[in-house]
Design a protein around this motif. Structure first.
Motif, PDB file in Angstrom:
ATOM      1  N   PRO A 326       3.883   0.533 -18.993  1.00  0.00           N
ATOM      2  CA  PRO A 326       4.834  -0.522 -18.598  1.00  0.00           C
ATOM      3  C   PRO A 326       5.963  -0.050 -17.698  1.00  0.00           C
ATOM      4  CG  PRO A 326       4.241  -0.767 -20.889  1.00  0.00           C
ATOM      5  CD  PRO A 326       3.614   0.521 -20.439  1.00  0.00           C
ATOM      6  N   ASP A 327       6.460   1.151 -17.929  1.00  0.00           N
ATOM      7  CA  ASP A 327       7.575   1.631 -17.115  1.00  0.00           C
ATOM      8  C   ASP A 327       7.180   1.923 -15.670  1.00  0.00           C
ATOM      9  OD1 ASP A 327       9.278   1.408 -19.240  1.00  0.00           O
ATOM     10  OD2 ASP A 327       9.181   3.527 -19.810  1.00  0.00           O
ATOM     11  N   SER A 328       5.864   1.967 -15.402  1.00  0.00           N
ATOM     12  CA  SER A 328       5.426   2.254 -14.037  1.00  0.00           C
ATOM     13  C   SER A 328       5.111   0.981 -13.256  1.00  0.00           C
ATOM     14  CB  SER A 328       4.188   3.157 -14.059  1.00  0.00           C
ATOM     15  OG  SER A 328       3.062   2.458 -14.556  1.00  0.00           O
ATOM     16  N   VAL A 329       5.404  -0.168 -13.856  1.00  0.00           N
ATOM     17  CA  VAL A 329       5.130  -1.452 -13.201  1.00  0.00           C
ATOM     18  C   VAL A 329       6.442  -2.182 -12.955  1.00  0.00           C
ATOM     19  CG1 VAL A 329       3.990  -3.692 -13.411  1.00  0.00           C
ATOM     20  CG2 VAL A 329       2.866  -1.626 -14.281  1.00  0.00           C
ATOM     21  N   ARG A 330       6.613  -2.658 -11.739  1.00  0.00           N
ATOM     22  CA  ARG A 330       7.797  -3.432 -11.368  1.00  0.00           C
ATOM     23  C   ARG A 330       7.343  -4.777 -10.819  1.00  0.00           C
ATOM     24  NH1 ARG A 330      11.762  -2.926  -6.839  1.00  0.00           N
ATOM     25  NH2 ARG A 330      10.347  -1.454  -5.839  1.00  0.00           N
ATOM     26  N   VAL A 331       8.039  -5.834 -11.170  1.00  0.00           N
ATOM     27  CA  VAL A 331       7.669  -7.176 -10.740  1.00  0.00           C
ATOM     28  C   VAL A 331       8.875  -7.845 -10.098  1.00  0.00           C
ATOM     29  CG1 VAL A 331       6.962  -9.474 -11.522  1.00  0.00           C
ATOM     30  CG2 VAL A 331       5.895  -7.433 -12.508  1.00  0.00           C
ATOM     31  N   ILE A 332       8.629  -8.528  -8.973  1.00  0.00           N
ATOM     32  CA  ILE A 332       9.687  -9.320  -8.360  1.00  0.00           C
ATOM     33  C   ILE A 332       9.182 -10.734  -8.121  1.00  0.00           C
ATOM     34  CG2 ILE A 332      10.807  -7.328  -7.283  1.00  0.00           C
ATOM     35  CD1 ILE A 332       9.583  -8.197  -4.617  1.00  0.00           C
TER      36      ILE A 332
END
Length: 546
Positions: A326-332
């Motif tokens: 999870p910490d390696s995924v970013r969402v905008i």
């Protein structure tokens, strides 16, 4: 005479046949097609059902006669290949023929999944004719499955005047999209009279005059399996990067073969005409002795319903969080206008990017809106293929005139947001921070983010709505405190020592608020996509709980 036999026409098979003829005038090329139409516009079939495409003949792109005249192809429709004798290089047909080959190309496509004896399906022209015939005396229809074909059928049957119900087993329609993005489409369908039942089955849905199964497809591999060809774990034919099967004289293309995912190289199934056409062209070059390699797939797709478009490419957030830490995924999220706001007719684009937090690589994207969706998803698909990172989208030079876009295109805006690397929180994470009492059991994954998380902290958490009082009065997130952006400088002292999450309508004012608070010594995070994203997310959650 050197002979190539192709089993299956339409996209992959006919692309292979016509390209091979352009490569080689001397060989014999035989195409065996089980149906009565070897070349038709299968993506246009739903639109003839409604009469949007009025002329049935417009869907029939080529005939055996036209293909013989132009390409000297021996095309045999209504001819079913029943077995392959790979050792003798012979194809057996249902009418007793034995056809010898030097190379064999399998393009059998995929078969509609249909466990319901009385349900119709839509894969070819004959299926379309059957639906039109059934709809002629019908008043209602239920469509089992809310994927792309399901929602297209829903629109076109509704345009015929039928009362349409979509019955979807999953908690949402259009599962390539994440819940908050699919909800925009669901609400639009409902506004046009389509009933949507999620977490539902045919047994729990009301009866209708017509039932159509649009559950999905599975690769047609019966011939390949009986010939001893290798079949993959996903049920597709295994091929190398030149479309060669485990038998070096047999090739396979299109919906029947397993592909490689462009994000991580894993096996995947993608049933899209563009992919089949590309592979058909490639296999013809390989057979003719030219160089060429198949490339991994992104699964870029778009659907239109009642004037709204929804598109996706690559991974959604659900898959990213399943495959990555999870910490390696970013969402905008962002919700810009499709073109300049001062030019008449500007409508909102709802955009979502899934990003590798460590490398800024774009893992996937989704776009929903009434205008300009195809342009933006194609730019994003091209960016992923080219290795352009999310922040680098800010530097793309895109065509601008007020009726087409903005001086800062939505794609550029996505790049600006990505380049900010701003602490942010997703709509489904809010109660992880104690801001609402809504359950996160159906969030995309057990992901609570790190923007405000501090297990050892007992600081007071506050959710600050920086919109105007009028906006706040029209709808607010439970527990939010209204502190308009323009008054934040005068009131920021109230936030000292607290864990602050801010939000606005779509995210821009929230970003301004976060930077202001940071400059004033207060740590804060922004709610990605603001109130608009949260509202659609909440509606999706409520739908999935029904």
């Amino acid at each position: 005479m050197h002979t190539t036999v192709i089993i299956g026409g339409v996209a992959g098979g006919m692309s292979a046949a016509t390209r091979l003829r352009r490569n080689d005038e001397s060989r014999r090329i035989i195409v065996l097609e089980a149906s009565s139409n070897v070349s038709f516009a299968n993506c246009g079939l739903p639109y003839h059902i409604s009469g949007t495409i009025a002329d049935r003949a417009a869907l029939l792109l080529q005939t055996p006669q036209s293909l013989k005249a132009r390409f000297n192809l021996d095309v045999r429709v209504n001819t079913t290949a029943t077995a392959i004798d790979a050792a003798r290089k012979i194809v057996h047909t249902a009418n007793g023929e034995e056809i010898s080959y030097h190379e064999l190309v399998l393009s059998p496509g995929a078969t509609a999944v249909n466990p319901y004896p009385d349900a119709l399906t839509l894969r070819n022209v004959e299926d379309m004719d059957a639906i039109i015939s059934a709809a002629a005396g019908a008043q209602s229809a239920r469509i089992i499955g809310g994927g792309f074909i399901g929602v297209e059928l829903a629109e076109n049957l509704a345009r015929r005047g039928l009362a349409v119900t979509i019955v979807e087993r999953a908690p949402q329609i259009l599962t390539p999209l994440d819940p908050e993005m699919a909800e925009i489409v669901a609400q639009h369908l409902e506004a046009h009279g389509v009933t949507i039942l999620t977490n539902a089955t045919i047994e729990t849905a009301p009866a209708a005059d017509i039932t159509i199964a649009a559950i999905g497809v599975r690769p047609s591999v019966e011939l390949a399996r009986s010939a001893g060809l290798e079949i993959g774990k996903l049920g597709g034919i295994i091929v190398d990067d030149q479309m060669r099967t485990s038998d070096p004289a047999i090739f396979a293309v299109g919906d029947a073969v397993e592909k490689r995912d462009a994000i991580d190289g894993s096996p995947t199934l993608v049933a899209l005409a563009q992919t089949a056409n590309r592979q058909g062209r490639l296999v013809a070059d390989v057979i003719a002795g030219k160089s060429g390699r198949d490339i991994p797939v992104l699964g870029t797709a778009i659907v239109g319903v009642f004037g709204l478009s929804a598109a996706s490419v690559g991974w959604n957030e659900r898959k990213a969080l399943r495959e990555r830490h999870p910490d390696s995924v970013r969402v905008i999220h962002l919700h810009p206008a499709a073109h300049a706001g001062y030019y008449p007719g500007a409508t909102a684009l709802h955009m979502k990017l899934v990003i590798d937090a460590e490398t800024d690589a774009i893992l996937g994207a989704q776009v929903v809106g009434a205008d300009g969706v195809d342009k933006r998803i194609d730019v994003l698909a091209t960016a992923i293929r080219a290795g352009i990172t999310a922040p680098e989208l800010a530097h793309l030079e895109l065509a601008y005139a007020p009726q087409f876009g903005s001086a800062k295109d939505p794609i550029n805006f996505a790049g600006y947001i990505a380049s900010n690397h701003e602490p942010s929180v997703q709509w489904h994470e809010l109660d992880s921070y104690g801001f609402t009492g809504v359950s996160t059991s159906d969030a995309p994954a057990d992901h609570t983010g790190s923007a405000l998380t501090d297990a050892a902290s007992d600081e007071e958490k506050v959710l600050i709505d920086v919109r105007t009082p009028g906006e706040f009065a029209r709808g607010a997130i439970p527990g939010a405190i209204n502190m308009p952006l323009d008054s934040l400088r005068e009131n920021y002292q109230q936030l000292e020592g607290k864990r602050v999450l801010v939000h606005c309508q779509v995210g821009l004012r929230g970003h301004i608020a976060v930077t202001l608070l940071h400059n004033l010594g207060i740590s804060a995070a922004n709610l990605s996509g603001g109130y608009v994203t949260w509202k659609y997310g909440q509606a999706a959650r409520e739908r999935s709980a029904q």
